[in-house]
Design an enzyme around this catalytic site. Structure first.
Site, PDB file in Angstrom:
ATOM      1  N   ARG A 169       0.855  -1.193   0.000  1.00  0.00           N
ATOM      2  CA  ARG A 169       0.000   0.000   0.000  1.00  0.00           C
ATOM      3  C   ARG A 169       0.883   1.232   0.000  1.00  0.00           C
ATOM      4  O   ARG A 169       1.222   1.767   1.056  1.00  0.00           O
ATOM      5  CB  ARG A 169      -0.906  -0.003   1.233  1.00  0.00           C
ATOM      6  CG  ARG A 169      -1.850  -1.189   1.267  1.00  0.00           C
ATOM      7  CD  ARG A 169      -2.805  -1.116   2.434  1.00  0.00           C
ATOM      8  NE  ARG A 169      -3.459  -2.397   2.588  1.00  0.00           N
ATOM      9  CZ  ARG A 169      -3.191  -3.272   3.554  1.00  0.00           C
ATOM     10  NH1 ARG A 169      -2.297  -2.984   4.486  1.00  0.00           N
ATOM     11  NH2 ARG A 169      -3.824  -4.428   3.607  1.00  0.00           N
ATOM     12  N   ASP A 185       2.270   4.905  -0.035  1.00  0.00           N
ATOM     13  CA  ASP A 185       1.754   6.136   0.573  1.00  0.00           C
ATOM     14  C   ASP A 185       1.525   7.229  -0.466  1.00  0.00           C
ATOM     15  O   ASP A 185       1.997   7.139  -1.590  1.00  0.00           O
ATOM     16  CB  ASP A 185       2.757   6.661   1.605  1.00  0.00           C
ATOM     17  CG  ASP A 185       2.637   5.921   2.929  1.00  0.00           C
ATOM     18  OD1 ASP A 185       1.540   5.436   3.247  1.00  0.00           O
ATOM     19  OD2 ASP A 185       3.657   5.832   3.650  1.00  0.00           O
ATOM     20  N   ARG A 205      12.394   4.524   3.370  1.00  0.00           N
ATOM     21  CA  ARG A 205      12.565   5.972   3.569  1.00  0.00           C
ATOM     22  C   ARG A 205      13.446   6.276   4.779  1.00  0.00           C
ATOM     23  O   ARG A 205      14.188   7.264   4.780  1.00  0.00           O
ATOM     24  CB  ARG A 205      11.202   6.655   3.675  1.00  0.00           C
ATOM     25  CG  ARG A 205      10.442   6.629   2.329  1.00  0.00           C
ATOM     26  CD  ARG A 205       8.974   6.992   2.462  1.00  0.00           C
ATOM     27  NE  ARG A 205       8.800   8.305   3.065  1.00  0.00           N
ATOM     28  CZ  ARG A 205       7.604   8.808   3.405  1.00  0.00           C
ATOM     29  NH1 ARG A 205       6.502   8.099   3.180  1.00  0.00           N
ATOM     30  NH2 ARG A 205       7.531   9.993   3.946  1.00  0.00           N
TER      31      ARG A 205
END
Lengths: 260, 260
Positions: B55, B57, B206
């Site tokens: 999923r 972002d 990230r």
């Protein structure tokens, strides 16, 4: 009576042309020239008219557009660059600023210019390039395009590679270099066509690209490009490739234009 | 009583995440899942629920997101692909479609995944990458980042590389490969960081990137990454790099999942 400003600056400017109606100021439209002049007024308080080396059309991008202008302000080139970047919209970036001789003009002083055109070939479009490359739904014959490009090099009458309705003293230009290059972006193959010349007619690069793509698709042999040149009329060549694949890459000037 | 559809399809999907609130359906928001399900309904007349391998972002992109779903329609995979591409918005493109075994599920069947993160380094921002790469206003020490990345390879507890508030059975993951690569786009240098693993924690890539950038800037030595891993808490590492530099690159499945 105020004296005319004697100080001239040169800027090298990149922009993403997607959201602009081109370089040149037009009423009620977002333009690159308009954004630069508005920002210069804000920074210096002066009503400054800027000159771009070429008036890029709506959707056309620039990696190294050259801009000249004169001003009273004594701010250093680097302070100007940073102030402009702080105030300009994020899709316009000043790469560098330098002091130029007072008579410097981005159009008149240019010796040569280089454009790049990006093609996205193949079966599947690249989502990241839909505003940055022309999607040609076919595999292109790379060697044929390279062979075809050779016919363009040298001094020729490029009347066949100019949109109708343009008014020019002469349609003779000297093309120094044409390259058909493979490039890659985000896993998607690209073909870059770069053209360098002492000057360009209106839509010249986009018509060259449309013509080379006809060769790349196998519709025409490489030698056809020589016929198109010889015909000296717009209808002889290929289509005008769309604006969003075109980039003004670089403009060269004599070294004597710079004061630092 | 209607039978449950037994036919499963796999799609490989690219998207530019800029104008989406991420993968997962949310009320009144543009999402990738929403766009796919709406388009599938239009094409097949069936209310189809799709599963994405991850999923992504808001703002995160995909080059090779994998999507699974079941349907009654007997349209061939290639007809489905073309029908989807004709109806989807231009920033979502279906690269391929194939028949999968009925039990195929894009999350559960995945063996490994690979992400790419693009950094734009240097003094000057690249206007074409403002939504596609993280602009780090400093030259990065490439060799130090490569050395630092080696500490992440292997099976480790990546608790330090997970955003707080996530709930997972285990924070142990096996990282198969981390590459720090030079890349180029439009004359502007880029650094690409690619991470491949059997699974990822929330924001893992990230946070890895934020941590490696601290090393690249010289704030920390390469060995610091081993300390961050050992600390097993989020506050030990670097910042979470922004979403717009992240790309879901590829997801691998056993060959036994495919029917063609």
């Amino acid at each position: 009576m105020t004296e005319l400003p004697e100080r001239a600056l040169q800027l090298i400017v990149s922009y993403d042309g997607t959201n602009y109606a081109g370089w040149q100021i037009q009423n009620d439209q977002r333009t690159i020239q308009g954004a630069l002049e508005r920002t210069l007024l804000k920074i210096t308080g002066e009503k400054i008219r800027v000159t771009g080396s070429g008036r890029t059309d709506s959707g056309v991008h620039a990696i190294g557009q050259v801009v000249s202008f004169r001003m009273q302000s004594q701010l250093s080139p680097d302070v100007m660059r940073r102030a402009l970047n702080a105030e300009l919209p994020p899709d316009i970036v000043v790469q560098s600023a330098r002091n130029a001789i007072p008579e410097f003009n981005a159009i008149d002083c240019a010796i040569k210019k280089r454009y790049r055109y990006l093609l996205q070939e193949g079966r599947i479009d690249d989502v990241f390039s839909r505003q940055y490359a022309w999607f040609v739904k076919k595999e292109l014959n790379f060697a044929a395009m390279q062979a075809a490009a050779q016919h363009l090099i040298g001094e020729h009458d490029f009347a066949s590679f100019e949109s109708v309705g343009s008014e020019r003293m002469t349609t003779v230009r000297h093309v120094f270099d044409v390259q058909v290059l493979r490039s890659e972006r985000h896993e998607f193959d690209k073909v870059a066509i770069e053209v360098e010349a002492n000057g360009f007619l209106y839509n010249m690069v986009r018509i060259i690209v449309g013509t080379l793509v006809d060769v790349g698709k196998g519709r025409r042999p490489p030698e056809w490009v020589a016929e198109v040149l010889a015909a000296k009329k717009r209808t002889a060549g290929g289509m005008t490739a769309p604006a969003h694949g075109l980039y003004l890459l670089r403009v060269d000037y004599p070294e004597t234009c710079w004061l630092d």
